[in-house]
Design a protein around this motif. Structure first.
Motif, mmCIF file in Angstrom:
data_model
loop_
_atom_site.group_PDB
_atom_site.id
_atom_site.type_symbol
_atom_site.label_atom_id
_atom_site.label_comp_id
_atom_site.label_asym_id
_atom_site.label_seq_id
_atom_site.Cartn_x
_atom_site.Cartn_y
_atom_site.Cartn_z
ATOM 1 N N LEU A 1 21.902 -13.023 1.994
ATOM 2 C CA LEU A 1 22.128 -14.462 1.843
ATOM 3 C C LEU A 1 20.795 -15.192 1.961
ATOM 4 C CD1 LEU A 1 25.295 -14.855 4.135
ATOM 5 C CD2 LEU A 1 25.183 -14.247 1.709
ATOM 6 N N VAL A 2 20.530 -16.061 0.989
ATOM 7 C CA VAL A 2 19.243 -16.756 0.926
ATOM 8 C C VAL A 2 19.469 -18.257 0.757
ATOM 9 C CG1 VAL A 2 17.061 -16.967 -0.327
ATOM 10 C CG2 VAL A 2 18.157 -14.739 -0.128
ATOM 11 N N LEU A 3 18.680 -19.043 1.486
ATOM 12 C CA LEU A 3 18.719 -20.494 1.334
ATOM 13 C C LEU A 3 17.463 -20.933 0.604
ATOM 14 C CD1 LEU A 3 19.927 -23.327 2.025
ATOM 15 C CD2 LEU A 3 18.489 -23.266 4.084
ATOM 16 N N LEU A 4 17.633 -21.793 -0.399
ATOM 17 C CA LEU A 4 16.509 -22.300 -1.175
ATOM 18 C C LEU A 4 16.586 -23.822 -1.223
ATOM 19 C CD1 LEU A 4 14.097 -21.385 -2.978
ATOM 20 C CD2 LEU A 4 15.635 -21.616 -4.929
ATOM 21 N N SER A 5 15.517 -24.477 -0.815
ATOM 22 C CA SER A 5 15.477 -25.937 -0.832
ATOM 23 C C SER A 5 14.224 -26.397 -1.557
ATOM 24 C CB SER A 5 15.482 -26.499 0.597
ATOM 25 O OG SER A 5 15.321 -27.906 0.583
ATOM 26 N N SER A 6 14.387 -27.329 -2.494
ATOM 27 C CA SER A 6 13.258 -27.843 -3.264
ATOM 28 C C SER A 6 12.680 -29.125 -2.663
ATOM 29 C CB SER A 6 13.684 -28.120 -4.714
ATOM 30 O OG SER A 6 14.139 -26.941 -5.336
ATOM 31 N N GLN A 7 13.318 -29.640 -1.630
ATOM 32 C CA GLN A 7 12.893 -30.904 -1.027
ATOM 33 C C GLN A 7 11.496 -30.813 -0.432
ATOM 34 O OE1 GLN A 7 14.604 -33.803 -1.092
ATOM 35 N NE2 GLN A 7 16.246 -32.830 -2.262
ATOM 36 N N ASP B 1 19.510 -28.339 -1.327
ATOM 37 C CA ASP B 1 19.479 -29.717 -1.804
ATOM 38 C C ASP B 1 20.889 -30.241 -2.067
ATOM 39 O OD1 ASP B 1 16.768 -29.116 -1.824
ATOM 40 O OD2 ASP B 1 16.821 -28.563 -3.938
ATOM 41 N N ALA B 2 21.691 -29.423 -2.735
ATOM 42 C CA ALA B 2 23.055 -29.840 -3.069
ATOM 43 C C ALA B 2 23.932 -29.920 -1.830
ATOM 44 C CB ALA B 2 23.668 -28.868 -4.073
ATOM 45 N N MET B 3 23.667 -29.055 -0.834
ATOM 46 C CA MET B 3 24.477 -29.055 0.383
ATOM 47 C C MET B 3 24.375 -30.383 1.118
ATOM 48 S SD MET B 3 23.685 -25.281 1.905
ATOM 49 C CE MET B 3 24.461 -25.738 3.458
ATOM 50 N N LEU B 4 23.220 -31.042 0.997
ATOM 51 C CA LEU B 4 22.992 -32.306 1.699
ATOM 52 C C LEU B 4 23.250 -33.523 0.819
ATOM 53 C CD1 LEU B 4 19.697 -31.311 3.535
ATOM 54 C CD2 LEU B 4 22.021 -31.286 4.441
ATOM 55 N N VAL C 1 21.570 -16.929 7.299
ATOM 56 C CA VAL C 1 20.918 -16.414 6.097
ATOM 57 C C VAL C 1 19.848 -15.392 6.456
ATOM 58 C CG1 VAL C 1 21.367 -18.539 4.824
ATOM 59 C CG2 VAL C 1 19.194 -18.262 6.038
ATOM 60 N N ASP C 2 19.556 -14.504 5.521
ATOM 61 C CA ASP C 2 18.518 -13.497 5.710
ATOM 62 C C ASP C 2 17.131 -14.073 5.450
ATOM 63 O OD1 ASP C 2 20.103 -10.783 5.992
ATOM 64 O OD2 ASP C 2 21.080 -11.908 4.389
ATOM 65 N N GLU C 3 17.068 -15.014 4.514
ATOM 66 C CA GLU C 3 15.792 -15.624 4.156
ATOM 67 C C GLU C 3 16.015 -17.100 3.840
ATOM 68 O OE1 GLU C 3 13.574 -13.278 1.148
ATOM 69 O OE2 GLU C 3 15.243 -11.859 1.329
ATOM 70 N N ALA C 4 14.981 -17.908 4.095
ATOM 71 C CA ALA C 4 15.033 -19.333 3.757
ATOM 72 C C ALA C 4 13.687 -19.738 3.157
ATOM 73 C CB ALA C 4 15.336 -20.172 4.988
ATOM 74 N N TYR C 5 13.746 -20.483 2.060
ATOM 75 C CA TYR C 5 12.535 -20.907 1.380
ATOM 76 C C TYR C 5 12.567 -22.423 1.184
ATOM 77 C CZ TYR C 5 12.061 -15.951 0.333
ATOM 78 O OH TYR C 5 11.949 -14.586 0.435
ATOM 79 N N CYS C 6 11.536 -23.090 1.665
ATOM 80 C CA CYS C 6 11.382 -24.528 1.466
ATOM 81 C C CYS C 6 10.224 -24.717 0.491
ATOM 82 C CB CYS C 6 11.079 -25.225 2.798
ATOM 83 S SG CYS C 6 12.354 -24.956 4.050
ATOM 84 N N LEU C 7 10.519 -25.192 -0.700
ATOM 85 C CA LEU C 7 9.538 -25.198 -1.788
ATOM 86 C C LEU C 7 8.656 -26.437 -1.829
ATOM 87 C CD1 LEU C 7 11.710 -23.683 -4.663
ATOM 88 C CD2 LEU C 7 10.313 -22.521 -2.956
ATOM 89 N N GLY C 8 8.969 -27.417 -1.003
ATOM 90 C CA GLY C 8 8.103 -28.588 -0.920
ATOM 91 C C GLY C 8 7.969 -29.362 -2.209
ATOM 92 N N GLY C 9 9.040 -29.435 -2.979
ATOM 93 C CA GLY C 9 9.020 -30.193 -4.222
ATOM 94 C C GLY C 9 8.739 -29.368 -5.464
ATOM 95 N N CYS D 1 15.471 -28.785 4.768
ATOM 96 C CA CYS D 1 15.772 -27.356 4.802
ATOM 97 C C CYS D 1 16.384 -26.976 6.151
ATOM 98 C CB CYS D 1 14.510 -26.551 4.554
ATOM 99 S SG CYS D 1 14.775 -24.772 4.396
ATOM 100 N N CYS D 2 15.857 -27.546 7.215
ATOM 101 C CA CYS D 2 16.384 -27.276 8.562
ATOM 102 C C CYS D 2 17.815 -27.771 8.701
ATOM 103 C CB CYS D 2 15.492 -27.932 9.618
ATOM 104 S SG CYS D 2 13.840 -27.226 9.737
ATOM 105 N N ARG D 3 18.103 -28.923 8.125
ATOM 106 C CA ARG D 3 19.470 -29.467 8.199
ATOM 107 C C ARG D 3 20.438 -28.591 7.415
ATOM 108 N NH1 ARG D 3 16.772 -34.377 7.393
ATOM 109 N NH2 ARG D 3 17.510 -34.538 5.238
ATOM 110 N N ALA D 4 19.990 -28.086 6.281
ATOM 111 C CA ALA D 4 20.844 -27.199 5.488
ATOM 112 C C ALA D 4 21.119 -25.905 6.251
ATOM 113 C CB ALA D 4 20.175 -26.889 4.148
ATOM 114 N N LEU D 5 20.105 -25.382 6.929
ATOM 115 C CA LEU D 5 20.286 -24.182 7.738
ATOM 116 C C LEU D 5 21.300 -24.422 8.842
ATOM 117 C CD1 LEU D 5 16.671 -22.744 8.177
ATOM 118 C CD2 LEU D 5 18.635 -21.541 7.218
ATOM 119 N N GLN D 6 21.184 -25.581 9.485
ATOM 120 C CA GLN D 6 22.113 -25.914 10.558
ATOM 121 C C GLN D 6 23.537 -26.064 10.042
ATOM 122 O OE1 GLN D 6 21.441 -25.926 13.817
ATOM 123 N NE2 GLN D 6 23.640 -26.249 14.123
#
Length: 252
Positions: free
Chosen positions: A197-203, A157-160, A223-231, A209-214
């Protein structure tokens, strides 16, 4: 006055390729006057040691220069002997000790060419970030991180969010750190890596989340893992994943 002392008990790292992480003394050993010996960053320093040890194992010559370099920041010069003794007694591989006053600890970070400053003091983190030093605030969850694997989490979230750069340091400084971290991760395979390395997005929007990964991939970070929490709130997931620190996280 700033005084930087190399730790004679630890093999020094080539400063040209090292990823320099500065950690406040209180984060490693707890606040002054507390009975508790280990602070929230204690397992973090141990995990960094494991990464360095594995890096050296991969290099048959034992001269791998792409390592973490840990600098302990202490704003109480009277604790000099105590700090060094406690570090030795606990077997922590602190490469340098930097002693300064409360008013010039920022100069200490700049002098040591720090890539990331970790602290439990939100005011100190903000001061460092305002001077262009990439900084992250440690919280009690950091103490739950494992000592055998370094776990770093990115806040998608902060990355974007361009406004978050004011809180986390300059954009350039953060990208330099992320890129260097990605190079270290590439040294290890997908299985049994000492660095995760893990990516976490609350959006709610999965595209965020895809844009942050890119964004990370353009810097060479996979990253080893990515989690999109959907709010959903991120703290329950952080409690489960137990990262040592969260990068690029806006204040809640």
């Amino acid at each position: 006055m700033i005084e930087t002392v190399e730790n004679a008990d630890v093999q020094q790292v080539s400063s040209e390729n090292a990823l320099v992480i500065a950690v406040s003394h209180s984060a490693v050993f707890g606040a002054e006057g507390e009975v508790q010996e280990a602070g929230v960053a204690f397992p973090l320093v141990q995990a960094i040691q494991r990464v360095n040890e594995r890096l050296l194992q991969l290099d048959s010559s034992g001269s791998e220069s792409l390592q973490f370099e840990v600098v302990l920041i202490c704003t109480n010069g009277a604790q000099r002997d105590q700090v060094q003794t406690r570090t030795r007694d606990h077997g922590l591989q602190i490469h340098r000790f930097s002693f300064s006053g409360e008013d010039d600890f920022i100069d200490s970070l700049l002098k040591n060419r720090v890539h990331l400053f970790l602290t439990t003091d939100s005011n100190a983190a903000s001061q460092a970030a305002n001077k262009g030093v990439f900084s992250a605030l440690l919280d009690p969850l950091s103490a739950c991180g494992p000592s055998e694997q370094l776990r770093v989490m990115f806040c998608g979230d902060a990355m974007l969010d361009p406004s978050s750069e004011v809180k986390t340091g300059s954009h350039q400084a953060s990208q330099v750190f992320w890129s260097h971290l990605g190079k270290i991760r590439q040294k290890f395979g997908a299985v049994d890596s000492p660095l995760s390395l893990v990516l976490l997005s609350s959006q709610r929007d999965i595209n965020s989340c895809c844009r942050a990964l890119q964004s990370l991939r353009t810097l060479g970070v996979n990253v080893d893992e990515a989690y999109c929490l959907g709010g959903s709130p991120r703290k329950p997931m952080m409690s489960l994943l137990r990262p040592h620190f969260l990068l690029g996280a806006p204040e809640e």
